[in-house]
Enzyme design. Sequence first.
Site, PDB file in Angstrom:
ATOM      1  N   GLU A 224      27.175  59.195  15.476  1.00 33.89           N
ATOM      2  CA  GLU A 224      27.206  58.527  14.174  1.00 33.89           C
ATOM      3  C   GLU A 224      27.473  59.612  13.146  1.00 33.89           C
ATOM      4  OE1 GLU A 224      24.581  55.453  13.509  1.00 33.89           O
ATOM      5  OE2 GLU A 224      24.024  55.177  15.592  1.00 33.89           O
ATOM      6  N   CYS A 258      24.972  58.326   4.210  1.00 31.27           N
ATOM      7  CA  CYS A 258      26.263  58.246   4.904  1.00 31.27           C
ATOM      8  C   CYS A 258      27.136  57.121   4.377  1.00 31.27           C
ATOM      9  CB  CYS A 258      26.042  58.103   6.405  1.00 31.27           C
ATOM     10  SG  CYS A 258      25.013  56.698   6.855  1.00 31.27           S
TER      11      CYS A 258
HETATM   12  P1  NAD Z   1      24.892  68.369  10.302  1.00 36.35           P
HETATM   13  O1  NAD Z   1      25.976  67.910  11.202  1.00 36.35           O
HETATM   14  O2  NAD Z   1      25.080  69.649   9.591  1.00 36.35           O
HETATM   15  O3  NAD Z   1      23.539  68.503  11.124  1.00 36.35           O
HETATM   16  C1  NAD Z   1      22.983  67.412  11.834  1.00 36.35           C
HETATM   17  C2  NAD Z   1      22.177  67.949  12.990  1.00 36.35           C
HETATM   18  O4  NAD Z   1      23.062  68.537  13.929  1.00 36.35           O
HETATM   19  C3  NAD Z   1      21.180  69.033  12.634  1.00 36.35           C
HETATM   20  O5  NAD Z   1      20.031  68.832  13.413  1.00 36.35           O
HETATM   21  C4  NAD Z   1      21.914  70.307  13.014  1.00 36.35           C
HETATM   22  O6  NAD Z   1      21.061  71.390  13.309  1.00 36.35           O
HETATM   23  C5  NAD Z   1      22.664  69.866  14.258  1.00 36.35           C
HETATM   24  N1  NAD Z   1      23.898  70.587  14.555  1.00 36.35           N
HETATM   25  C6  NAD Z   1      24.800  71.112  13.705  1.00 36.35           C
HETATM   26  N2  NAD Z   1      25.836  71.638  14.387  1.00 36.35           N
HETATM   27  C7  NAD Z   1      25.593  71.434  15.718  1.00 36.35           C
HETATM   28  C8  NAD Z   1      26.293  71.722  16.920  1.00 36.35           C
HETATM   29  N3  NAD Z   1      27.457  72.336  16.906  1.00 36.35           N
HETATM   30  N4  NAD Z   1      25.746  71.354  18.088  1.00 36.35           N
HETATM   31  C9  NAD Z   1      24.569  70.702  18.127  1.00 36.35           C
HETATM   32  N5  NAD Z   1      23.841  70.413  17.019  1.00 36.35           N
HETATM   33  C10 NAD Z   1      24.359  70.762  15.824  1.00 36.35           C
HETATM   34  O7  NAD Z   1      24.633  67.172   9.264  1.00 36.35           O
HETATM   35  P2  NAD Z   1      23.556  67.097   8.098  1.00 36.35           P
HETATM   36  O8  NAD Z   1      24.015  67.938   6.966  1.00 36.35           O
HETATM   37  O9  NAD Z   1      22.190  67.291   8.642  1.00 36.35           O
HETATM   38  O10 NAD Z   1      23.669  65.543   7.712  1.00 36.35           O
HETATM   39  C11 NAD Z   1      24.593  65.028   6.824  1.00 36.35           C
HETATM   40  C12 NAD Z   1      25.747  64.359   7.561  1.00 36.35           C
HETATM   41  O11 NAD Z   1      25.253  63.324   8.407  1.00 36.35           O
HETATM   42  C13 NAD Z   1      26.701  63.643   6.614  1.00 36.35           C
HETATM   43  O12 NAD Z   1      28.019  63.854   7.049  1.00 36.35           O
HETATM   44  C14 NAD Z   1      26.317  62.178   6.745  1.00 36.35           C
HETATM   45  O13 NAD Z   1      27.326  61.265   6.392  1.00 36.35           O
HETATM   46  C15 NAD Z   1      25.974  62.120   8.195  1.00 36.35           C
HETATM   47  N6  NAD Z   1      25.133  60.954   8.490  1.00 36.35           N
HETATM   48  C16 NAD Z   1      25.689  59.913   9.172  1.00 36.35           C
HETATM   49  C17 NAD Z   1      24.932  58.776   9.424  1.00 36.35           C
HETATM   50  C18 NAD Z   1      25.496  57.587  10.159  1.00 36.35           C
HETATM   51  O14 NAD Z   1      24.760  56.658  10.421  1.00 36.35           O
HETATM   52  N7  NAD Z   1      26.771  57.559  10.509  1.00 36.35           N
HETATM   53  C19 NAD Z   1      23.602  58.726   8.986  1.00 36.35           C
HETATM   54  C20 NAD Z   1      23.076  59.812   8.312  1.00 36.35           C
HETATM   55  C21 NAD Z   1      23.849  60.931   8.068  1.00 36.35           C
END
Ligand code: NAD
Length: 445
Positions: A224, A258
């Site tokens: 997601e 999001c």
């Molecule tokens: P992010 O991708 O930076 O981090 C999310 C999680 O992934 C964190 O726990 C992070 O440590 C981990 N992570 C980062 N890179 C990784 C990798 N290469 N391998 C494994 N884990 C990794 O996102 P964020 O800044 O925490 O959240 C914001 C983003 O999330 C926005 O783009 C938002 O739109 C999206 N979001 C989407 C939904 C949805 O339902 N589609 C809901 C909430 C947030």
Amino acid sequence: MKVLVSYNPGDDSVLGEVPVTDAGDYQRVLKQARQASIGWQAMPMDNRVALIREAFGLVDGYSDNLARLLSREMGKDLRRSMGEVKGAVYGAGVIAGNARQALQPEPVSARERVEYQPLGVCGVISPWNYPLAMAVNLMVPALVAGNVVIFKPSEETPLIADHVVQILNQVLPDNVLQIIHGDAEVGRMLVDSDIDIVAFTGSRRAGKEIMQSAAKRLTRLVMELGGNDPMLVLNDADLQSAARFAVASSFENAGQMCTSTERIYVDSRVAETFEQQVVAIARQYSVGQWNTPRVNIGPIINSRQHQKITEHISDAVEKGARLLLGETAPAGPFIPPTVLADITPQMLTEQEETFGPVVAISRFNDLDDAVARANASDYGLGAVVFGGEDAAAVASRLQAGMVAVNQGVGAGGDSPWVGAKQSGFGFHGSAAGHRQFAQLRVMSL
Ligand code: NAD
């Protein structure tokens, strides 16, 4: 031992710390998960559901403390945090019941049935913007299906995740739900390891990395990802309600949602009135710390994100957008309510997810052009149309997983929360969503 320090984004004060999971710790966690998996899979699904419900019932008892911690660690005001805690508790019960129903064996003929088997170990990786809700949405169907979970919360919100897991683990059997801590490196360690499914909510950038890494073992994925949601305002829309929605959806959770409205296309015949109404409503919003009365826009999660939002605003103004409300270089950690008009496709607000409290408006003369611009994004999470009798037909032309007319997306219930295009694949909610956490097995007897 390395530690991860948690800060209050509103004033940078230290809230606490958790140990970072290193490679040695992780091997132990994984081994424990595999062992716990045997008993959890063998347990009748009804008993698993009962335990999950009991565990979340316990969480409910800690709502006040958890909401305060959520506010301090993530920055949203207390009312919203309480809503998230209560919503997660309630949602967990609903999801557990619906997943239970979705995962019952189904006869397909007199001699054959389809069964939904546990996959094994599920890695849940979650973001910081809704640190409880996002985790629960993925964790609960995974557990009901008989998987054990290794949970890696965002490095921005480790304490709230840790507290909730501690409470849940007063009820759940040992090691059925384990938490690991750290930044993207620890996330990579989890994805790279011998687990069976990764359920991820977060950015598109991270989603792409995870997919590459998962390819090595063909690890199953539920992804997601981000969005850049458009809103169309037609000339016969109820402008007051469209303006209210535009502001509320752009500013919700300080724009860190999001499905925030990121791009608005308004018919030029009503644009002036719409813009005035948006500004009048946006002026009523105020920024402040989570415990300041009547605050509805909290601090931005970190300076990197603050810088990105500021860059989007100044880029738009430099390229000719009108700044109807706000500042081009606001001081951190807040971004005041911001309204931009005359946005063009060349501007960053149009091309990328801003993830801040910014209303970004473009005028259109031709509806086909507006639809084309709304669809000209690699993202496709949500899309909204405000208008009269043609609104539904316009909505049906929008490329998004969730589309709504005269309201926000995601009407509730157990409908799928789903993105199109690069907003992800795999989703939670609905029978089809719950079944992604299980291995389909055809049993011929
Ligand atoms: P992010 O991708 O930076 O981090 C999310 C999680 O992934 C964190 O726990 C992070 O440590 C981990 N992570 C980062 N890179 C990784 C990798 N290469 N391998 C494994 N884990 C990794 O996102 P964020 O800044 O925490 O959240 C914001 C983003 O999330 C926005 O783009 C938002 O739109 C999206 N979001 C989407 C939904 C949805 O339902 N589609 C809901 C909430 C947030």
